[in-house]
Design a protein around this motif. Structure first.
Motif, mmCIF file in Angstrom:
data_model
loop_
_atom_site.group_PDB
_atom_site.id
_atom_site.type_symbol
_atom_site.label_atom_id
_atom_site.label_comp_id
_atom_site.label_asym_id
_atom_site.label_seq_id
_atom_site.Cartn_x
_atom_site.Cartn_y
_atom_site.Cartn_z
ATOM 1 N N GLY A 80 0.804 -1.222 0.000
ATOM 2 C CA GLY A 80 0.000 0.000 0.000
ATOM 3 C C GLY A 80 0.830 1.262 0.000
ATOM 4 O O GLY A 80 0.294 2.366 0.093
ATOM 5 N N ASP A 81 2.141 1.138 -0.140
ATOM 6 C CA ASP A 81 3.035 2.300 -0.174
ATOM 7 C C ASP A 81 3.105 2.816 -1.613
ATOM 8 O O ASP A 81 4.041 2.533 -2.354
ATOM 9 N N LEU A 82 2.087 3.595 -1.967
ATOM 10 C CA LEU A 82 2.002 4.082 -3.347
ATOM 11 C C LEU A 82 3.113 5.063 -3.688
ATOM 12 O O LEU A 82 3.545 5.124 -4.842
ATOM 13 N N GLY A 83 3.579 5.819 -2.720
ATOM 14 C CA GLY A 83 4.676 6.746 -2.992
ATOM 15 C C GLY A 83 5.926 6.019 -3.453
ATOM 16 O O GLY A 83 6.537 6.389 -4.465
ATOM 17 N N THR A 84 6.294 4.978 -2.734
ATOM 18 C CA THR A 84 7.474 4.192 -3.115
ATOM 19 C C THR A 84 7.222 3.467 -4.432
ATOM 20 O O THR A 84 8.112 3.409 -5.289
ATOM 21 N N ALA A 85 6.021 2.941 -4.616
ATOM 22 C CA ALA A 85 5.705 2.225 -5.853
ATOM 23 C C ALA A 85 5.798 3.145 -7.057
ATOM 24 O O ALA A 85 6.423 2.798 -8.074
ATOM 25 N N ARG A 86 5.197 4.315 -6.950
ATOM 26 C CA ARG A 86 5.252 5.264 -8.078
ATOM 27 C C ARG A 86 6.682 5.740 -8.334
ATOM 28 O O ARG A 86 7.098 5.896 -9.485
ATOM 29 N N ALA A 87 7.425 6.006 -7.251
ATOM 30 C CA ALA A 87 8.817 6.451 -7.397
ATOM 31 C C ALA A 87 9.653 5.378 -8.101
ATOM 32 O O ALA A 87 10.514 5.700 -8.929
ATOM 33 N N ALA A 88 9.405 4.116 -7.780
ATOM 34 C CA ALA A 88 10.149 3.030 -8.434
ATOM 35 C C ALA A 88 9.823 2.974 -9.924
ATOM 36 O O ALA A 88 10.722 2.824 -10.754
ATOM 37 N N LEU A 89 8.541 3.119 -10.259
ATOM 38 C CA LEU A 89 8.179 3.123 -11.686
ATOM 39 C C LEU A 89 8.795 4.320 -12.395
ATOM 40 O O LEU A 89 9.285 4.201 -13.522
ATOM 41 N N GLU A 90 8.777 5.452 -11.732
ATOM 42 C CA GLU A 90 9.370 6.653 -12.331
ATOM 43 C C GLU A 90 10.874 6.470 -12.533
ATOM 44 O O GLU A 90 11.418 6.840 -13.575
ATOM 45 N N ALA A 91 11.548 5.879 -11.546
ATOM 46 C CA ALA A 91 12.997 5.670 -11.643
ATOM 47 C C ALA A 91 13.355 4.695 -12.758
ATOM 48 O O ALA A 91 14.425 4.797 -13.355
ATOM 49 N N GLY A 92 12.473 3.758 -13.044
ATOM 50 C CA GLY A 92 12.764 2.779 -14.084
ATOM 51 C C GLY A 92 12.244 3.129 -15.459
ATOM 52 O O GLY A 92 12.629 2.509 -16.448
ATOM 53 N N ALA A 93 11.387 4.136 -15.531
ATOM 54 C CA ALA A 93 10.685 4.431 -16.783
ATOM 55 C C ALA A 93 11.611 4.704 -17.960
ATOM 56 O O ALA A 93 11.351 4.248 -19.074
ATOM 57 N N GLU A 94 12.662 5.424 -17.750
ATOM 58 C CA GLU A 94 13.553 5.814 -18.844
ATOM 59 C C GLU A 94 14.792 4.935 -18.949
ATOM 60 O O GLU A 94 15.691 5.228 -19.727
ATOM 61 N N GLN A 95 14.826 3.881 -18.173
ATOM 62 C CA GLN A 95 15.975 2.966 -18.221
ATOM 63 C C GLN A 95 15.848 2.045 -19.431
ATOM 64 O O GLN A 95 14.752 1.845 -19.955
ATOM 65 N N PRO A 96 16.963 1.479 -19.871
ATOM 66 C CA PRO A 96 16.900 0.565 -21.019
ATOM 67 C C PRO A 96 15.936 -0.593 -20.767
ATOM 68 O O PRO A 96 15.856 -1.119 -19.661
ATOM 69 N N ARG A 97 15.220 -0.937 -21.819
ATOM 70 C CA ARG A 97 14.252 -2.029 -21.751
ATOM 71 C C ARG A 97 14.903 -3.328 -22.214
ATOM 72 O O ARG A 97 15.720 -3.315 -23.124
ATOM 73 N N MET A 98 14.484 -4.406 -21.574
ATOM 74 C CA MET A 98 14.908 -5.740 -21.993
ATOM 75 C C MET A 98 13.641 -6.555 -22.185
ATOM 76 O O MET A 98 12.858 -6.715 -21.249
ATOM 77 N N LYS A 99 13.450 -7.030 -23.388
ATOM 78 C CA LYS A 99 12.213 -7.710 -23.757
ATOM 79 C C LYS A 99 11.757 -8.763 -22.737
ATOM 80 O O LYS A 99 10.578 -8.796 -22.386
ATOM 81 N N PRO A 100 12.633 -9.632 -22.234
ATOM 82 C CA PRO A 100 12.153 -10.658 -21.306
ATOM 83 C C PRO A 100 11.579 -10.109 -19.999
ATOM 84 O O PRO A 100 10.790 -10.782 -19.342
ATOM 85 N N TYR A 101 11.970 -8.890 -19.631
ATOM 86 C CA TYR A 101 11.507 -8.325 -18.365
ATOM 87 C C TYR A 101 10.306 -7.401 -18.515
ATOM 88 O O TYR A 101 9.729 -6.977 -17.519
ATOM 89 N N GLU A 102 9.914 -7.093 -19.722
ATOM 90 C CA GLU A 102 8.805 -6.145 -19.915
ATOM 91 C C GLU A 102 7.464 -6.631 -19.366
ATOM 92 O O GLU A 102 6.708 -5.826 -18.831
ATOM 93 N N PRO A 103 7.143 -7.926 -19.466
ATOM 94 C CA PRO A 103 5.870 -8.342 -18.860
ATOM 95 C C PRO A 103 5.822 -8.064 -17.349
ATOM 96 O O PRO A 103 4.775 -7.690 -16.814
ATOM 97 N N GLU A 104 6.950 -8.210 -16.670
ATOM 98 C CA GLU A 104 6.961 -7.930 -15.230
ATOM 99 C C GLU A 104 6.849 -6.431 -14.962
ATOM 100 O O GLU A 104 6.299 -6.023 -13.937
ATOM 101 N N TRP A 105 7.343 -5.613 -15.872
ATOM 102 C CA TRP A 105 7.133 -4.165 -15.760
ATOM 103 C C TRP A 105 5.639 -3.867 -15.842
ATOM 104 O O TRP A 105 5.094 -3.091 -15.068
ATOM 105 N N GLU A 106 4.978 -4.504 -16.801
ATOM 106 C CA GLU A 106 3.532 -4.320 -16.957
ATOM 107 C C GLU A 106 2.783 -4.794 -15.711
ATOM 108 O O GLU A 106 1.806 -4.161 -15.289
ATOM 109 N N LEU A 107 3.222 -5.895 -15.115
ATOM 110 C CA LEU A 107 2.586 -6.374 -13.883
ATOM 111 C C LEU A 107 2.788 -5.381 -12.740
ATOM 112 O O LEU A 107 1.901 -5.205 -11.900
ATOM 113 N N ALA A 108 3.937 -4.730 -12.719
ATOM 114 C CA ALA A 108 4.177 -3.707 -11.689
ATOM 115 C C ALA A 108 3.230 -2.530 -11.889
ATOM 116 O O ALA A 108 2.643 -2.021 -10.920
#
Length: 167
Positions: A80-108
């Motif tokens: 329920g810590d939405l601040g940390t969750a959103r910050a983590a997504l923001e920190a990873g948003a512009e990082q290089p993508r790796m196809k095998p890990y993208e479904p887990e990004w979507e799950l996040a």
């Protein structure tokens, strides 16, 4: 499914890294222990482990920062810590993508939407992640995605593809 073995191996890796000052093994062990904790439903422990991993990740492991942040976002959303969750997504948003890990990004992203009580969007995102994972033949992620989609309210829509993935 072998969480105890994974935890033992990761704990051994963490202890060895502390003795040898290995800059790779320590963060990797924290990641593995965080994944195990999340799989066991210990989201608070997972958040702490994944934060330690991200704080110490080596320059040679920067390619996986997006994935590490997605795991942190999922764990934080679970607590329920939405601040940390959103910050983590923001920190990873512009990082290089790796196809095998993208479904887990979507799950996040789906987990954060669900924590925000945006259940229809969360269900759609989780089902989409499951479909992408199926294309990649990542069956554990497929089942997690369909399971999440069902939990978020799309049980009727994911029942058939979930059965097919499990077969």
């Amino acid at each position: 499914g072998h969480l105890s073995q994974a935890e033992q191996r990761s704990d051994r890796m963490r202890r060895d890294a502390a003795v040898t000052h290995d800059p790779f093994a320590g963060p990797r062990a924290e990641y593995c222990l965080g994944r195990v904790a999340l799989a066991r439903g210990k989201a608070g422990t997972a958040v702490r482990r994944l934060q330690r991993c991200l704080a110490a990740v080596s320059p040679f492991d920067q390619f996986i920062i997006r994935h590490l942040n997605s795991m942190l976002a999922r764990a934080a959303a679970t607590t329920g810590d939405l601040g940390t969750a959103r910050a983590a997504l923001e920190a990873g948003a512009e990082q290089p993508r790796m196809k095998p890990y993208e479904p887990e990004w979507e799950l996040a992203e789906a987990a954060v939407l669900a924590a925000e009580l945006r259940m229809d969007e969360a269900a759609d995102r989780a089902a989409w992640a499951a479909g992408v994972a199926a294309d990649l033949q990542e069956w554990n992620v497929v089942l997690a995605g369909y399971h999440d989609a069902a939990r978020y309210g799309a049980a009727a829509h994911v029942l058939v593809p979930m059965r097919e993935a499990a077969a």
